[in-house]
Design a protein around this motif. Structure first.
Motif, short mmCIF file in Angstrom:
data_model
loop_
_atom_site.label_atom_id
_atom_site.label_comp_id
_atom_site.label_asym_id
_atom_site.label_seq_id
_atom_site.Cartn_x
_atom_site.Cartn_y
_atom_site.Cartn_z
N LEU A 1 95.66 -24.13 -0.04
CA LEU A 1 95.92 -23.27 0.76
C LEU A 1 97.68 -23.01 -0.25
O LEU A 1 97.50 -21.97 -0.39
CB LEU A 1 96.78 -23.26 1.59
CG LEU A 1 95.13 -23.83 3.34
CD1 LEU A 1 96.19 -24.48 4.52
CD2 LEU A 1 94.58 -22.57 3.15
N TYR A 2 98.43 -23.96 -0.83
CA TYR A 2 98.88 -23.59 -1.82
C TYR A 2 98.59 -22.99 -2.44
O TYR A 2 99.15 -22.16 -3.91
CB TYR A 2 99.79 -24.96 -2.33
CG TYR A 2 100.12 -26.04 -1.37
CD1 TYR A 2 101.14 -25.44 -0.26
CD2 TYR A 2 100.19 -27.50 -1.57
CE1 TYR A 2 101.75 -26.02 0.56
CE2 TYR A 2 101.48 -27.82 -0.55
CZ TYR A 2 101.75 -27.21 0.79
OH TYR A 2 102.02 -27.85 1.17
N LEU A 3 97.70 -23.48 -3.13
CA LEU A 3 96.57 -22.76 -4.53
C LEU A 3 96.67 -21.09 -4.45
O LEU A 3 96.46 -20.01 -5.19
CB LEU A 3 95.22 -23.77 -4.79
CG LEU A 3 95.53 -24.56 -5.49
CD1 LEU A 3 94.42 -25.35 -6.32
CD2 LEU A 3 96.62 -24.44 -6.94
N LEU A 4 95.76 -20.84 -2.63
CA LEU A 4 95.50 -19.85 -2.57
C LEU A 4 96.90 -19.03 -2.35
O LEU A 4 96.43 -17.77 -2.61
CB LEU A 4 94.59 -20.10 -0.70
CG LEU A 4 94.23 -18.13 -1.16
CD1 LEU A 4 93.51 -17.87 -1.12
CD2 LEU A 4 93.69 -18.94 0.68
N TRP A 5 97.72 -19.43 -2.65
CA TRP A 5 99.35 -18.71 -1.97
C TRP A 5 100.24 -17.92 -3.61
O TRP A 5 100.13 -17.31 -3.49
CB TRP A 5 100.27 -18.89 -1.66
CG TRP A 5 101.67 -18.39 -1.89
CD1 TRP A 5 102.38 -17.64 -0.23
CD2 TRP A 5 102.79 -18.91 -2.69
NE1 TRP A 5 103.66 -17.13 -1.01
CE2 TRP A 5 103.79 -18.46 -2.00
CE3 TRP A 5 102.64 -20.04 -3.25
CZ2 TRP A 5 104.42 -18.35 -3.20
CZ3 TRP A 5 104.00 -20.21 -4.34
CH2 TRP A 5 104.19 -19.05 -3.73
N LEU A 6 99.67 -19.32 -4.01
CA LEU A 6 99.55 -19.03 -6.03
C LEU A 6 98.06 -17.60 -6.22
O LEU A 6 99.25 -16.46 -7.11
CB LEU A 6 99.50 -19.73 -6.51
CG LEU A 6 100.33 -21.12 -6.55
CD1 LEU A 6 100.22 -22.15 -7.46
CD2 LEU A 6 101.63 -20.15 -6.89
N SER A 7 97.77 -17.80 -5.68
CA SER A 7 96.56 -16.64 -6.63
C SER A 7 97.44 -15.05 -5.81
O SER A 7 96.90 -13.98 -6.00
CB SER A 7 95.41 -16.76 -6.09
OG SER A 7 94.94 -16.40 -4.01
N THR A 8 97.83 -15.07 -4.88
CA THR A 8 98.36 -13.90 -3.98
C THR A 8 99.01 -13.27 -4.96
O THR A 8 99.89 -11.98 -4.96
CB THR A 8 99.24 -13.81 -2.85
OG1 THR A 8 100.30 -14.91 -2.84
CG2 THR A 8 98.00 -14.78 -1.88
N LEU A 9 100.30 -14.51 -5.41
CA LEU A 9 101.00 -13.82 -6.93
C LEU A 9 100.51 -13.16 -8.15
O LEU A 9 101.01 -12.09 -8.96
CB LEU A 9 101.65 -14.78 -7.29
CG LEU A 9 102.61 -15.37 -5.93
CD1 LEU A 9 103.17 -16.55 -6.59
CD2 LEU A 9 103.50 -14.29 -5.35
N LEU A 10 99.43 -12.27 -7.77
CA LEU A 10 98.49 -12.16 -9.42
C LEU A 10 98.44 -10.40 -9.59
O LEU A 10 98.88 -10.81 -8.54
CB LEU A 10 96.58 -12.55 -9.58
CG LEU A 10 96.80 -14.01 -9.71
CD1 LEU A 10 94.76 -14.29 -9.82
CD2 LEU A 10 97.06 -14.45 -11.27
N PRO A 11 98.37 -9.73 -9.74
CA PRO A 11 98.87 -8.66 -10.37
C PRO A 11 97.41 -8.19 -9.52
O PRO A 11 96.67 -8.83 -9.26
CB PRO A 11 98.58 -8.13 -11.48
CG PRO A 11 98.50 -9.62 -12.46
CD PRO A 11 98.19 -10.59 -11.41
N ASN A 12 97.39 -7.02 -8.38
CA ASN A 12 97.08 -6.84 -7.74
C ASN A 12 95.43 -6.16 -8.29
O ASN A 12 94.87 -6.23 -7.49
CB ASN A 12 97.23 -4.91 -7.16
CG ASN A 12 98.69 -5.51 -6.01
OD1 ASN A 12 98.84 -6.50 -5.58
ND2 ASN A 12 99.38 -4.61 -5.57
N TRP A 13 95.28 -5.62 -9.86
CA TRP A 13 94.16 -5.21 -10.08
C TRP A 13 93.09 -6.35 -10.30
O TRP A 13 92.01 -6.32 -10.51
CB TRP A 13 94.02 -4.37 -11.24
CG TRP A 13 95.19 -5.37 -12.97
CD1 TRP A 13 96.50 -5.61 -13.27
CD2 TRP A 13 94.50 -6.48 -13.24
NE1 TRP A 13 96.58 -6.83 -13.45
CE2 TRP A 13 95.41 -7.00 -14.19
CE3 TRP A 13 93.25 -7.29 -13.57
CZ2 TRP A 13 94.79 -8.52 -15.34
CZ3 TRP A 13 92.50 -8.15 -14.26
CH2 TRP A 13 93.74 -8.40 -15.06
#
Length: 140
Positions: A65-77
């Motif tokens: 879940l921490y890694l999933l949260w980090l993935s939400t910080l990637l650019p929208n594209w």
């Protein structure tokens, strides 16, 4: 001529490249699990770090879940599907590196690349992570 001097290294490079091509082709592969994972992703995207405190939104372990949260910080594209599937794919790469290093203990340099590339192109590994977004490689 690398193919005459180091054929195993060339084969390893070709296998790794073919694996990347296949992974690119299957990264949008739809499945039922992605519906659930996208819901968790959207929860964390909307609520941010504080969304992790909600113990009812997911039944996966905190490390993922921490890694999933980090993935939400990637650019929208990048998109939710690619961001979700990037996590297990990166752990496939890490696993391939560990296999490479372990193979170096017993085999020569080129053969070590072959074992790592052989692991990375296994259909079960590719479809589990890049195809379905499963995180089994995280525990490897």
């Amino acid at each position: 001529m690398i193919y005459k001097k180091r054929p195993i290294l060339l084969l390893s490079i070709l296998l790794f490249g073919l694996s990347l091509v296949i992974r690119f082709q299957i990264h949008g592969f739809p499945n039922a699990d992605m519906i659930l994972l996208k819901r968790w992703y959207e929860h964390l995207y909307i609520n941010g770090w504080a969304g992790l405190a909600d113990e009812n939104f997911s039944n996966y372990p905190p490390a993922y879940l921490y890694l999933l949260w980090l993935s939400t910080l990637l650019p929208n594209w990048v998109g939710a599907t690619a961001a979700i599937k990037l996590i297990p794919t990166l752990f496939d790469i890490l696993s391939a590196f560990v296999i490479f290093r372990l193979a170096q203990l017993r085999y020569d340099y080129d053969t070590s690349f072959f074992y790592a590339a052989g692991f990375f192109i296994l259909p079960t590994i590719m479809f589990n992570s890049t195809g379905w977004g499963q995180i089994d490689s995280l525990y490897t």
